[in-house]
Design a protein around this motif. Structure first.
Motif, mmCIF file in Angstrom:
data_model
loop_
_atom_site.group_PDB
_atom_site.id
_atom_site.type_symbol
_atom_site.label_atom_id
_atom_site.label_comp_id
_atom_site.label_asym_id
_atom_site.label_seq_id
_atom_site.Cartn_x
_atom_site.Cartn_y
_atom_site.Cartn_z
ATOM 1 N N GLU A 140 0.847 -1.202 0.000
ATOM 2 C CA GLU A 140 0.000 0.000 0.000
ATOM 3 C C GLU A 140 0.886 1.258 0.000
ATOM 4 N N TYR B 67 1.938 4.691 1.196
ATOM 5 C CA TYR B 67 1.610 5.184 2.529
ATOM 6 C C TYR B 67 1.522 6.711 2.506
ATOM 7 N N ALA B 68 0.310 7.201 2.720
ATOM 8 C CA ALA B 68 0.030 8.628 2.539
ATOM 9 C C ALA B 68 0.937 9.551 3.375
ATOM 10 N N ILE C 83 -1.248 14.352 -2.498
ATOM 11 C CA ILE C 83 -1.885 13.033 -2.623
ATOM 12 C C ILE C 83 -3.288 13.123 -3.187
ATOM 13 N N MET D 298 -3.727 11.530 -6.550
ATOM 14 C CA MET D 298 -3.226 10.162 -6.651
ATOM 15 C C MET D 298 -4.349 9.134 -6.636
ATOM 16 N N LEU D 299 -4.144 8.060 -7.326
ATOM 17 C CA LEU D 299 -5.142 6.997 -7.380
ATOM 18 C C LEU D 299 -4.420 5.657 -7.321
ATOM 19 N N VAL D 300 -4.946 4.729 -6.540
ATOM 20 C CA VAL D 300 -4.379 3.382 -6.475
ATOM 21 C C VAL D 300 -5.398 2.415 -7.066
ATOM 22 N N GLN E 41 -7.929 5.984 -2.940
ATOM 23 C CA GLN E 41 -7.118 7.177 -2.980
ATOM 24 C C GLN E 41 -6.405 7.284 -1.649
ATOM 25 N N PRO E 42 -5.090 7.461 -1.639
ATOM 26 C CA PRO E 42 -4.419 7.595 -0.342
ATOM 27 C C PRO E 42 -4.905 8.862 0.352
ATOM 28 N N VAL E 43 -5.361 8.711 1.575
ATOM 29 C CA VAL E 43 -5.822 9.881 2.322
ATOM 30 C C VAL E 43 -5.209 9.838 3.718
ATOM 31 N N LEU E 44 -5.185 10.995 4.353
ATOM 32 C CA LEU E 44 -4.662 11.078 5.701
ATOM 33 C C LEU E 44 -5.809 11.093 6.690
ATOM 34 N N PRO F 275 -0.264 3.853 12.576
ATOM 35 C CA PRO F 275 0.014 3.811 11.127
ATOM 36 C C PRO F 275 -1.065 3.102 10.343
ATOM 37 N N THR G 193 -3.993 5.563 9.572
ATOM 38 C CA THR G 193 -3.841 6.883 8.973
ATOM 39 C C THR G 193 -4.369 6.915 7.558
ATOM 40 N N GLU G 194 -4.716 5.745 7.030
ATOM 41 C CA GLU G 194 -5.141 5.717 5.644
ATOM 42 C C GLU G 194 -6.540 5.189 5.481
ATOM 43 N N GLU H 88 -2.257 13.279 10.248
ATOM 44 C CA GLU H 88 -0.951 13.138 10.860
ATOM 45 C C GLU H 88 0.151 13.518 9.875
ATOM 46 N N LEU I 260 3.386 0.624 2.973
ATOM 47 C CA LEU I 260 2.891 0.094 4.231
ATOM 48 C C LEU I 260 2.317 -1.282 3.956
#
Lengths: 207, 492
Positions: free
Chosen positions: A91, A93-94, A104, A107-109, B395-398, B404, B407-408, B417, B427
């Motif tokens: 993954e 990691y944001a 981010i 960004m797209l996964v 979509q990676p987000v905080l 850890p 956080t996503e 964070e 991760l």
């Protein structure tokens, strides 16, 4: 006499088919600076080839293959284009991306369950889209026909396709092929093949 | 001058006086009150004691109680703690106003066959204007009975009230008085015996009125109007007048949202999707014409493939940005159908719309380049999702959490964070036990100690380690122990 030299220089400038040996500046294909001065110095045109595929051969994951691309990611996201990860092994990691200054929100996964069937299809769709700036992908194998379709798609939109492979070539017609290795305190890059230049150059980057 | 003479307006004859014209024109309202709507909307028909709660005045109060809870003495208006004291097994559920509204509009659509004029303006109530429908359905009693049956078929308990004003009909329905009032003149005498609380005014005011000895509506009607208004507010007077019909109360009419539904039968059963798809495309073209003629867009659609000997195959399509192009729907459906395993040959199909919205012109921005002609990013995501499945796109987000693993992936918050210590670019979905022997652990350490408040406590010391091949790992072990190392990330 002077006029003739000018005409010759002009011809050499204009026509990329004329081979001029080890002169990277003669290559006029669009590039995006890699953000690493030492690497730009050996890459033809001075950067990552845009609108083309690049293959990065890394024997192990986690040695810095993503850190190498962080300046490129920052630039692509900064330009407001999309960044897509296709079938990544883990993954993204944001918090780390935010630390590195990558936006981010762009960004797209994309997870692909059936790699053989869907990976090439998804990559092509993404590469062809005018908003896409960079597609990172982890294919295990790609049939030559799919590879060619991806090249055409990238050339159409001007997007960069970065394909990570573990050793055996997943395609040999990439515009650029790099081999990554570990060296003392950093990463050693060996250019296996570069369109518009020679392979064989070695660069050490402290990442 | 000649012109002026030529245009001579005769004075219009006056309307012929007609005895019952006023009676025909006067509306008659059938109020359908759903006392258990809050429970029914949540699908709470379970035998367990259940209470729908509502935050009123800063405290959770019981809004509606299931039969099992009511049997133990839980009544609406009770504070939740009190209700739980009476009935220890009581399960509280929050009210869902959105679901209630949906249930009410569904009921309104069902009732459209009794009258075209329906209003949803009263809480948990439908107001049907039925003067014109009485004869058709055989009188007030028969109509009310038919309406009651229709609502019961949908799983709703209903109380009816029939009166010449909507407010009076509502009062009668809530009070459970089945006797219909057909004439406005009879309203005051029928309503006079109802308690003041039936008006739906707040408890405090009811209490004040009760202390003044005013208990039923007749008591209020006997009071001087200006005194009532001065002492208890104009709102009370307004409600009284609306109920008695001396003040008109305009209502908004309910309109059934447009729907699309079209079916096709195949001439011959087939499993060959290439022969099914042209029919799907024909239905989609019909759908597009429907949308265009109403200037609407669809946020989704549902295709049902019917089989002779198996349950129908349903394909539901949701769009990120509502559209109306048949070609766009067709492309998405094709992706879905391609990977569908049909349980048998297809015999027919049904296309239904989901989520129609009025069409709005896309906002164009001066600075963002337009993708003219080509598909937009949302359409691309729709296509990817149609083929790869709903879980494929992330979509990676905080998130504002220091753990850890938390956080996503979840609700995006930009103020999440942002750690000082280095974080890995990769991760692992969940930490793994570290089995490698040839690693070198770097001395810098970061302690993450959090989550003690929500049952997921974390007390870990994170280190960076380098393995034999040169990969940099992010590993941890629990604080203060010599326990096993866990591998949690990779510095790509």
């Amino acid at each position: 006499m002077a006029g003739k030299t000018d005409a010759l220089a002009d011809l050499l400038e204009r026509d990329p088919r004329v081979w001029r040996g080890r002169r990277p500046e003669s290559w006029r294909a669009p590039v995006i600076p890699s953000g690493h001065a030492a690497l730009d110095a050996v890459l033809p045109g001075g950067g990552w080839p845009a609108g083309a595929l690049t293959e990065i051969v890394a024997p192990v994951q986690g040695i810095g293959e993503l850190r190498l691309l962080l300046p490129l990611m920052r630039r692509i996201a900064g330009d407001g284009r999309r960044l897509v990860w296709v079938a990544p092994p883990f993954e993204p990691y944001a918090p780390a991306l935010v630390q590195a200054g990558v936006e981010i929100g762009r960004m797209l996964v994309v997870a692909v369950a059936d790699r053989r069937r869907d990976l090439g299809w998804a990559m092509e769709l993404l590469l062809r889209h005018p908003e896409t700036g960079l597609v990172l992908a982890w294919p295990r194998t790609l049939p030559p026909a799919v590879w060619r379709r991806l090249q055409v798609a990238a050339a159409e939109s001007g997007a960069l396709g970065m394909l990570f492979s573990a050793g055996a070539a997943c395609g040999t017609t990439a515009a650029l092929r790099l081999n990554l290795g570990i060296c003392e305190g950093g990463l050693e890059l060996r250019i296996l093949k570069a369109r518009g230049g020679f392979g064989g150059a070695r660069v050490r980057l402290m990442l | 001058m000649a012109l002026a003479r030529a245009y001579h307006f005769p004075s219009l004859p006056a309307e012929p006086p007609c005895e019952d014209s006023a009676a025909v024109a006067a509306p008659l309202w059938l109020a359908l009150h759903f006392p258990a709507l809050a429970l029914e909307a949540l699908g709470a028909a379970a035998p367990e004691p259940l209470a729908v709660t509502d935050a009123a005045g800063g405290r959770l109060r019981v809004h509606g109680a299931s039969a099992a809870a009511a049997a133990q003495g839980v009544v609406p208006g009770m504070v939740l703690a009190e209700a739980q004291a009476l009935c220890p097994k009581l399960a509280p559920v929050n009210r869902d106003p959105e679901a209630e509204r949906r249930a009410l509009s569904r009921l309104a659509e069902r009732c459209l066959r009794f009258t075209p004029w329906i209003s949803l303006d009263f809480p948990a109530t439908l107001q049907l204007e039925v003067r014109g429908s009485l004869r058709l359905f055989g009188g007030a009693e028969a109509l009310a009975e038919k309406v009651r049956q229709a609502c019961a078929a949908d799983g709703h308990a209903v109380q009816c009230g029939l009166a010449p004003t909507p407010a009076a009909a509502w009062l009668l329905a809530r009070a459970g008085c089945p006797a219909p009032v057909l004439e406005a003149g009879a309203l005051r005498s029928v309503l006079g015996d109802l308690p003041i609380a039936a008006l739906g005014i707040d408890d405090k005011l009811t209490g004040r009125l009760a202390r003044a000895g005013l208990r039923v509506l007749r008591d209020l009607w006997r009071m001087p109007r200006d005194g009532l208004a001065r002492r208890y507010g104009r709102d009370l007077l307004r409600r009284l007048d609306e109920a008695a019909g001396s003040r008109p109360q305009p209502l908004r009419q309910f309109h059934a949202p447009p729907r699309f539904r079209a079916e096709r039968e195949l001439a011959m059963e087939t499993e060959d999707l290439t022969r099914v798809f042209p029919l799907v495309e024909a239905l989609l073209a019909e759908f597009e014409a429907f949308l265009r003629s109403r200037d609407a867009v669809a946020a989704g659609l549902e295709l049902e493939l019917r089989h002779a000997r198996a349950a129908p195959t349903r394909v539901c399509l949701g769009l990120r940005r509502a559209g109306r192009e048949a070609g766009q729907f067709a492309a998405l459906l094709r992706e879905r159908l391609d990977r569908l395993a049909l349980p048998g040959p297809v015999r027919g199909m049904l296309l239904r719309s989901a989520g129609l919205q009025p069409f709005t012109l896309p906002r164009t921005d001066l600075f963002t380049p337009e993708t003219a002609g080509g598909e937009g990013w949302d359409e691309l995501l729709d296509r990817l999702q149609a083929r790869l499945g709903p879980q494929a796109l992330r979509q990676p987000v905080l998130r504002a959490d220091h753990r850890p693993e938390r956080t996503e992936s979840g609700n995006a918050s930009r103020s999440g964070e942002t750690a000082r210590s280095p974080r890995p670019l990769w991760l692992l979905p969940r930490p793994r036990l570290l089995s490698r022997r040839d690693i070198r652990i770097l001395p810098e350490c970061e302690r993450i100690e959090t989550g003690w408040w929500d049952g997921g406590p974390v007390r870990r010391d994170y280190h960076v380690a380098v393995d034999g091949a040169g990969a940099r790992l992010w590993i941890y072990r629990d604080t203060g122990t010599a326990g096993p190392w866990h591998w949690h990330g990779l510095f790509g």
